[in-house]
Design an enzyme around this catalytic site. Structure first.
Site, PDB file in Angstrom:
ATOM      1  N   HIS A   1       6.406 -11.609   6.128  1.00 44.56           N
ATOM      2  CA  HIS A   1       6.181 -11.175   4.746  1.00 44.56           C
ATOM      3  C   HIS A   1       7.512 -10.912   4.074  1.00 44.56           C
ATOM      4  O   HIS A   1       8.432 -10.359   4.674  1.00 44.56           O
ATOM      5  CB  HIS A   1       5.288  -9.938   4.689  1.00 44.56           C
ATOM      6  CG  HIS A   1       5.696  -8.852   5.636  1.00 44.56           C
ATOM      7  ND1 HIS A   1       5.424  -8.888   6.979  1.00 44.56           N
ATOM      8  CD2 HIS A   1       6.372  -7.699   5.423  1.00 44.56           C
ATOM      9  CE1 HIS A   1       5.912  -7.805   7.561  1.00 44.56           C
ATOM     10  NE2 HIS A   1       6.500  -7.068   6.637  1.00 44.56           N
TER      11      HIS A   1
ATOM     12  N   ILE B   1       0.822  -1.218   0.000  1.00 41.50           N
ATOM     13  CA  ILE B   1       0.000   0.000   0.000  1.00 41.50           C
ATOM     14  C   ILE B   1       0.850   1.260   0.000  1.00 41.50           C
ATOM     15  O   ILE B   1       0.386   2.336  -0.415  1.00 41.50           O
ATOM     16  CB  ILE B   1      -0.963  -0.020   1.217  1.00 41.50           C
ATOM     17  CG1 ILE B   1      -2.167   0.867   0.986  1.00 41.50           C
ATOM     18  CG2 ILE B   1      -0.235   0.341   2.510  1.00 41.50           C
ATOM     19  CD1 ILE B   1      -3.282   0.663   2.008  1.00 41.50           C
TER      20      ILE B   1
ATOM     21  N   GLY C   1      12.646  -2.705  11.535  1.00 39.23           N
ATOM     22  CA  GLY C   1      11.667  -2.108  10.633  1.00 39.23           C
ATOM     23  C   GLY C   1      10.389  -2.910  10.474  1.00 39.23           C
ATOM     24  O   GLY C   1       9.549  -2.560   9.650  1.00 39.23           O
TER      25      GLY C   1
ATOM     26  N   HIS D   1       9.213  -8.729   1.315  1.00 44.71           N
ATOM     27  CA  HIS D   1       9.108  -7.571   0.421  1.00 44.71           C
ATOM     28  C   HIS D   1       9.857  -7.920  -0.862  1.00 44.71           C
ATOM     29  O   HIS D   1      10.995  -8.405  -0.820  1.00 44.71           O
ATOM     30  CB  HIS D   1       9.809  -6.343   1.018  1.00 44.71           C
ATOM     31  CG  HIS D   1       9.185  -5.777   2.242  1.00 44.71           C
ATOM     32  ND1 HIS D   1       8.354  -4.681   2.214  1.00 44.71           N
ATOM     33  CD2 HIS D   1       9.296  -6.128   3.546  1.00 44.71           C
ATOM     34  CE1 HIS D   1       7.978  -4.375   3.448  1.00 44.71           C
ATOM     35  NE2 HIS D   1       8.538  -5.238   4.274  1.00 44.71           N
TER      36      HIS D   1
HETATM   37  P1  5GP Z   1       7.244  -4.231   7.538  1.00 43.41           P
HETATM   38  O1  5GP Z   1       7.509  -2.804   7.930  1.00 43.41           O
HETATM   39  O2  5GP Z   1       6.500  -4.963   8.641  1.00 43.41           O
HETATM   40  O3  5GP Z   1       8.449  -4.986   7.067  1.00 43.41           O
HETATM   41  O4  5GP Z   1       6.312  -4.174   6.261  1.00 43.41           O
HETATM   42  C1  5GP Z   1       4.928  -4.008   6.322  1.00 43.41           C
HETATM   43  C2  5GP Z   1       4.505  -3.530   4.963  1.00 43.41           C
HETATM   44  O5  5GP Z   1       3.114  -3.726   4.858  1.00 43.41           O
HETATM   45  C3  5GP Z   1       4.767  -2.039   4.722  1.00 43.41           C
HETATM   46  O6  5GP Z   1       5.570  -1.882   3.570  1.00 43.41           O
HETATM   47  C4  5GP Z   1       3.379  -1.451   4.568  1.00 43.41           C
HETATM   48  O7  5GP Z   1       3.322  -0.431   3.599  1.00 43.41           O
HETATM   49  C5  5GP Z   1       2.549  -2.660   4.165  1.00 43.41           C
HETATM   50  N1  5GP Z   1       1.162  -2.576   4.593  1.00 43.41           N
HETATM   51  C6  5GP Z   1       0.708  -2.304   5.846  1.00 43.41           C
HETATM   52  N2  5GP Z   1      -0.633  -2.340   5.877  1.00 43.41           N
HETATM   53  C7  5GP Z   1      -1.042  -2.656   4.615  1.00 43.41           C
HETATM   54  C8  5GP Z   1      -2.322  -2.850   4.017  1.00 43.41           C
HETATM   55  O8  5GP Z   1      -3.379  -2.725   4.651  1.00 43.41           O
HETATM   56  N3  5GP Z   1      -2.354  -3.160   2.706  1.00 43.41           N
HETATM   57  C9  5GP Z   1      -1.217  -3.308   1.969  1.00 43.41           C
HETATM   58  N4  5GP Z   1      -1.358  -3.624   0.674  1.00 43.41           N
HETATM   59  N5  5GP Z   1       0.011  -3.151   2.495  1.00 43.41           N
HETATM   60  C10 5GP Z   1       0.100  -2.822   3.813  1.00 43.41           C
END
Ligand code: 5GP
Ligand code: ZN
Length: 113
Positions: A99, A32, A92, A101
């Site tokens: 997940h 997102i 981060g 990336h």
């Molecule tokens: P983290 O910071 O945990 O490694 O990555 C989480 C990722 O999930 C972030 O890049 C954030 O933009 C994405 N994200 C969080 N909430 C949502 C959502 O509701 N929908 C989508 N498509 N991505 C999300």
């Protein structure tokens, strides 16, 4: 599944997302808040809170996540791409469901910030 997990809700269709791919084991969708021209996430359908929480029984699943990320990158025109899996807040991680990336479409920097 975990009741309060945003990615479990996306997998179940309770929160909308731009889906890229789904099978019995994994779900992929566009981030997102992309930090590259192409940025999507590949998640296991099984709720595992962080890479360090994965057990040996999850090895095939993690392999599927990685292989799916590579395949989807190629299918979306990325020959060169960056994989990131954050583990813990200081690294981060903001969503506590594993997940991967997958980011590409620009020159990536090293080391990451
Ligand atoms: P983290 O910071 O945990 O490694 O990555 C989480 C990722 O999930 C972030 O890049 C954030 O933009 C994405 N994200 C969080 N909430 C949502 C959502 O509701 N929908 C989508 N498509 N991505 C999300
Ligand atoms: Zn979850």
């Amino acid at each position: 599944m975990s009741d309060n997990c945003i990615f479990c809700k996306i997998i179940k269709g309770e929160i909308p997302a731009k889906k890229l791919y789904e099978d019995d084991d994994v779900f992929a969708f566009w981030d997102i808040n992309p930090v590259a021209p192409k940025h999507f996430l590949v998640v296991p359908k099984k709720h595992v809170s962080a890479p360090s929480s994965a057990g040996q029984e999850d090895d095939p699943l993690i392999g599927t996540v990685l292989r799916t990320g590579s395949r989807l990158a190629k299918e979306n025109g990325l020959e060169h791409f960056r994989f990131v899996m954050n583990n813990g807040e200081e690294a981060g991680q903001t969503v506590f469901h594993i997940h991967l990336h997958v980011m590409g479409g620009r020159t990536m920097n090293w080391p990451p910030g």
